[in-house]
Design a protein around this motif. Sequence first.
Motif, PDB file in Angstrom:
ATOM      1  N   PHE A 194       0.806  -1.219   0.000  1.00 29.97           N
ATOM      2  CA  PHE A 194       0.000   0.000   0.000  1.00 29.97           C
ATOM      3  C   PHE A 194       0.842   1.272   0.000  1.00 29.97           C
ATOM      4  CE2 PHE A 194      -2.725  -3.373   1.450  1.00 29.97           C
ATOM      5  CZ  PHE A 194      -3.922  -3.113   0.803  1.00 29.97           C
ATOM      6  N   ASP A 195       2.170   1.118  -0.025  1.00 28.95           N
ATOM      7  CA  ASP A 195       3.027   2.283  -0.249  1.00 28.95           C
ATOM      8  C   ASP A 195       2.758   2.874  -1.632  1.00 28.95           C
ATOM      9  OD1 ASP A 195       4.151   1.984   2.225  1.00 28.95           O
ATOM     10  OD2 ASP A 195       5.963   0.985   1.519  1.00 28.95           O
ATOM     11  N   ASP A 196       2.298   2.019  -2.534  1.00 26.25           N
ATOM     12  CA  ASP A 196       1.848   2.462  -3.858  1.00 26.25           C
ATOM     13  C   ASP A 196       0.426   2.995  -3.692  1.00 26.25           C
ATOM     14  OD1 ASP A 196       0.854   2.748  -6.434  1.00 26.25           O
ATOM     15  OD2 ASP A 196       1.738   0.897  -7.179  1.00 26.25           O
ATOM     16  N   GLU A 197       0.239   4.281  -3.891  1.00 17.32           N
ATOM     17  CA  GLU A 197      -1.048   4.922  -3.580  1.00 17.32           C
ATOM     18  C   GLU A 197      -2.203   4.419  -4.437  1.00 17.32           C
ATOM     19  OE1 GLU A 197      -0.683   9.153  -3.568  1.00 17.32           O
ATOM     20  OE2 GLU A 197       0.708   9.167  -1.861  1.00 17.32           O
ATOM     21  N   LYS A 198      -1.913   3.837  -5.589  1.00 18.34           N
ATOM     22  CA  LYS A 198      -3.024   3.353  -6.427  1.00 18.34           C
ATOM     23  C   LYS A 198      -3.533   1.980  -5.984  1.00 18.34           C
ATOM     24  CE  LYS A 198      -0.474   1.184 -10.306  1.00 18.34           C
ATOM     25  NZ  LYS A 198       0.902   1.629 -10.003  1.00 18.34           N
ATOM     26  N   VAL A 199      -2.812   1.332  -5.059  1.00 21.88           N
ATOM     27  CA  VAL A 199      -3.213   0.007  -4.582  1.00 21.88           C
ATOM     28  C   VAL A 199      -4.298   0.140  -3.514  1.00 21.88           C
ATOM     29  CG1 VAL A 199      -2.458  -2.043  -3.298  1.00 21.88           C
ATOM     30  CG2 VAL A 199      -1.049  -1.138  -5.159  1.00 21.88           C
ATOM     31  N   ASP A 200      -5.429  -0.515  -3.754  1.00 24.13           N
ATOM     32  CA  ASP A 200      -6.538  -0.501  -2.794  1.00 24.13           C
ATOM     33  C   ASP A 200      -6.764  -1.867  -2.152  1.00 24.13           C
ATOM     34  OD1 ASP A 200      -7.446   2.241  -2.950  1.00 24.13           O
ATOM     35  OD2 ASP A 200      -8.103   1.797  -4.992  1.00 24.13           O
ATOM     36  N   ALA A 245       5.977 -14.157  -9.591  1.00 19.25           N
ATOM     37  CA  ALA A 245       6.146 -12.734  -9.927  1.00 19.25           C
ATOM     38  C   ALA A 245       5.040 -11.869  -9.337  1.00 19.25           C
ATOM     39  CB  ALA A 245       6.184 -12.562 -11.440  1.00 19.25           C
ATOM     40  N   PRO A 246       5.415 -10.736  -8.709  1.00 17.33           N
ATOM     41  CA  PRO A 246       4.403  -9.804  -8.191  1.00 17.33           C
ATOM     42  C   PRO A 246       3.741  -9.029  -9.330  1.00 17.33           C
ATOM     43  CG  PRO A 246       6.589  -8.875  -7.899  1.00 17.33           C
ATOM     44  CD  PRO A 246       6.787 -10.252  -8.459  1.00 17.33           C
ATOM     45  N   SER A 247       2.574  -8.462  -9.060  1.00 16.01           N
ATOM     46  CA  SER A 247       1.899  -7.654 -10.065  1.00 16.01           C
ATOM     47  C   SER A 247       0.938  -6.675  -9.393  1.00 16.01           C
ATOM     48  CB  SER A 247       1.111  -8.533 -11.043  1.00 16.01           C
ATOM     49  OG  SER A 247       0.096  -9.256 -10.365  1.00 16.01           O
ATOM     50  N   VAL A 248       0.620  -5.597 -10.114  1.00 23.17           N
ATOM     51  CA  VAL A 248      -0.441  -4.679  -9.711  1.00 23.17           C
ATOM     52  C   VAL A 248      -1.355  -4.531 -10.917  1.00 23.17           C
ATOM     53  CG1 VAL A 248      -1.062  -2.356  -8.965  1.00 23.17           C
ATOM     54  CG2 VAL A 248       1.010  -3.429  -8.067  1.00 23.17           C
ATOM     55  N   LYS A 249      -2.602  -4.994 -10.768  1.00 20.60           N
ATOM     56  CA  LYS A 249      -3.544  -4.989 -11.888  1.00 20.60           C
ATOM     57  C   LYS A 249      -4.470  -3.779 -11.790  1.00 20.60           C
ATOM     58  CE  LYS A 249      -4.589  -8.962 -10.330  1.00 20.60           C
ATOM     59  NZ  LYS A 249      -5.230 -10.233  -9.987  1.00 20.60           N
ATOM     60  N   THR A 250      -4.662  -3.102 -12.905  1.00 19.24           N
ATOM     61  CA  THR A 250      -5.572  -1.956 -12.995  1.00 19.24           C
ATOM     62  C   THR A 250      -6.475  -2.151 -14.219  1.00 19.24           C
ATOM     63  OG1 THR A 250      -4.031  -0.649 -14.319  1.00 19.24           O
ATOM     64  CG2 THR A 250      -3.883  -0.406 -11.912  1.00 19.24           C
ATOM     65  N   GLY A 310     -13.595  -6.131  -8.491  1.00 19.84           N
ATOM     66  CA  GLY A 310     -14.118  -5.544  -9.719  1.00 19.84           C
ATOM     67  C   GLY A 310     -14.490  -4.089  -9.538  1.00 19.84           C
ATOM     68  N   LYS A 311     -15.097  -3.776  -8.400  1.00 22.78           N
ATOM     69  CA  LYS A 311     -15.449  -2.377  -8.098  1.00 22.78           C
ATOM     70  C   LYS A 311     -14.187  -1.513  -8.021  1.00 22.78           C
ATOM     71  CE  LYS A 311     -19.564  -3.367  -5.252  1.00 22.78           C
ATOM     72  NZ  LYS A 311     -20.133  -3.189  -3.899  1.00 22.78           N
ATOM     73  N   ILE A 312     -13.158  -2.054  -7.380  1.00 24.39           N
ATOM     74  CA  ILE A 312     -11.894  -1.312  -7.270  1.00 24.39           C
ATOM     75  C   ILE A 312     -11.332  -1.011  -8.655  1.00 24.39           C
ATOM     76  CG2 ILE A 312      -9.458  -1.526  -6.590  1.00 24.39           C
ATOM     77  CD1 ILE A 312     -10.405  -3.028  -4.083  1.00 24.39           C
ATOM     78  N   ILE A 313     -11.281  -2.043  -9.500  1.00 25.46           N
ATOM     79  CA  ILE A 313     -10.731  -1.881 -10.854  1.00 25.46           C
ATOM     80  C   ILE A 313     -11.539  -0.860 -11.650  1.00 25.46           C
ATOM     81  CG2 ILE A 313     -10.381  -3.051 -13.072  1.00 25.46           C
ATOM     82  CD1 ILE A 313      -8.252  -3.849 -11.023  1.00 25.46           C
ATOM     83  N   LEU A 314     -12.870  -0.984 -11.619  1.00 23.04           N
ATOM     84  CA  LEU A 314     -13.729  -0.097 -12.405  1.00 23.04           C
ATOM     85  C   LEU A 314     -13.683   1.345 -11.908  1.00 23.04           C
ATOM     86  CD1 LEU A 314     -16.850  -2.383 -12.985  1.00 23.04           C
ATOM     87  CD2 LEU A 314     -14.951  -1.921 -14.527  1.00 23.04           C
ATOM     88  N   ASN A 315     -13.282   1.521 -10.651  1.00 21.48           N
ATOM     89  CA  ASN A 315     -13.178   2.876 -10.089  1.00 21.48           C
ATOM     90  C   ASN A 315     -11.754   3.416 -10.128  1.00 21.48           C
ATOM     91  OD1 ASN A 315     -15.854   3.997  -8.686  1.00 21.48           O
ATOM     92  ND2 ASN A 315     -15.862   1.765  -8.572  1.00 21.48           N
ATOM     93  N   GLY A 316     -10.893   2.785 -10.926  1.00 17.72           N
ATOM     94  CA  GLY A 316      -9.559   3.320 -11.156  1.00 17.72           C
ATOM     95  C   GLY A 316      -8.493   2.892 -10.171  1.00 17.72           C
ATOM     96  N   GLY A 317      -8.807   1.944  -9.284  1.00 14.74           N
ATOM     97  CA  GLY A 317      -7.823   1.485  -8.304  1.00 14.74           C
ATOM     98  C   GLY A 317      -7.014   0.312  -8.810  1.00 14.74           C
ATOM     99  N   GLY A 318      -6.125  -0.194  -7.949  1.00 14.68           N
ATOM    100  CA  GLY A 318      -5.261  -1.309  -8.308  1.00 14.68           C
ATOM    101  C   GLY A 318      -5.346  -2.445  -7.309  1.00 14.68           C
ATOM    102  N   ILE A 319      -5.141  -3.677  -7.814  1.00  9.95           N
ATOM    103  CA  ILE A 319      -5.100  -4.883  -6.985  1.00  9.95           C
ATOM    104  C   ILE A 319      -3.683  -5.428  -7.042  1.00  9.95           C
ATOM    105  CG2 ILE A 319      -6.085  -7.175  -6.572  1.00  9.95           C
ATOM    106  CD1 ILE A 319      -8.265  -5.126  -6.565  1.00  9.95           C
ATOM    107  N   ALA A 320      -3.022  -5.499  -5.891  1.00  5.64           N
ATOM    108  CA  ALA A 320      -1.644  -5.991  -5.849  1.00  5.64           C
ATOM    109  C   ALA A 320      -1.618  -7.471  -5.480  1.00  5.64           C
ATOM    110  CB  ALA A 320      -0.829  -5.196  -4.840  1.00  5.64           C
TER     111      ALA A 320
END
Length: 307
Positions: free
Chosen positions: A108-114, A141-146, A192-202
């Motif tokens: 969560f140091d990455d501000e786009k990660v919710d 491998a790690p990832s952050v999906k948007t 899905g709500k997070i993604i559709l609202n512009g957030g990221g899933i780490a």
Amino acid sequence: MAEQKKIDVVIPAYKPGEKFQKLIKMLQKQTYPIHEILIMNTEKAYFPEASVAGLPNVRVEHLTRAEFDHGGTRDKAAGLLSGDFFLFMTQDAVPADTYLVEKLAGAFDDEKVDAAYARQLPNPDCSVIERYTRSFNYPDAPSVKTKKDLPKYGIKTFFCSNVCAMYRAETYWRLGGFEKKTIFNEDMIFAGKIILNGGGIAYVPEARVIHSHNYGNIEQLRRNFDLAVSQAEHPEIFAMASSESEGMKLVKQTTRYLIKSGHPWLIPELVIKSGFKFIGYRLGKAYQKLPRGLVKRLSMNKSYWEK
């Protein structure tokens, strides 16, 4: 995480056993301090009070089987907590080490990660096929999906598992939290709500829990039936990407793995298991056209249909 935040843990429980006791012990040893552990236990008579006796940061709330809901129970728990982050776990997910909470919090140091979810490692008794499925769904491998990753990952863009997943509390409340009534899959619906609202899933592979199941064919059918019901009930999210293509990819890659690893005789078992999964999924997608009695028999979560 530059500044230490308040992290609360939620664990729904029903007849918890040895793995639950290991989970509680490992949470007490984490390098990142946990503010509170809230156990949402179904049926007080089945709860081992001794497993949490004397632990100052553990609270137990009891509910009946009729009151339990995959989304609603977790959402109710969040409403009883005051943390900056909520970590949802299941009673059979045991942290692999003392760094689980620290590694998830760091995402969560990455501000786009919710939201951030952990890697699931197989139990020692895990079957060969399920062991490979774990590595397919939870790679190194790690990832952050948007939202921009939808063309690349499809349905996997929304993948997030409440077996062990942490959420930013501010985002959780802003987006309305988990569905109050859902048969299953509350984690992916909210992701899905997070993604559709512009957030990221780490996805944080360094955060690891030991968790796997050796489901039989009928159990797989029922699990996939419920999965498909949840998708059919939320077309606003799942209509954007198909699960079936991801399922075919898993079957093909597992087949190649079984040949390369010297287990070709397991291919018929894989084909049969995959067939049961597919039948369950297709039936679940069409559940509204099926007789109510059959729907209940096909479902893993029978109490959902009684509400």
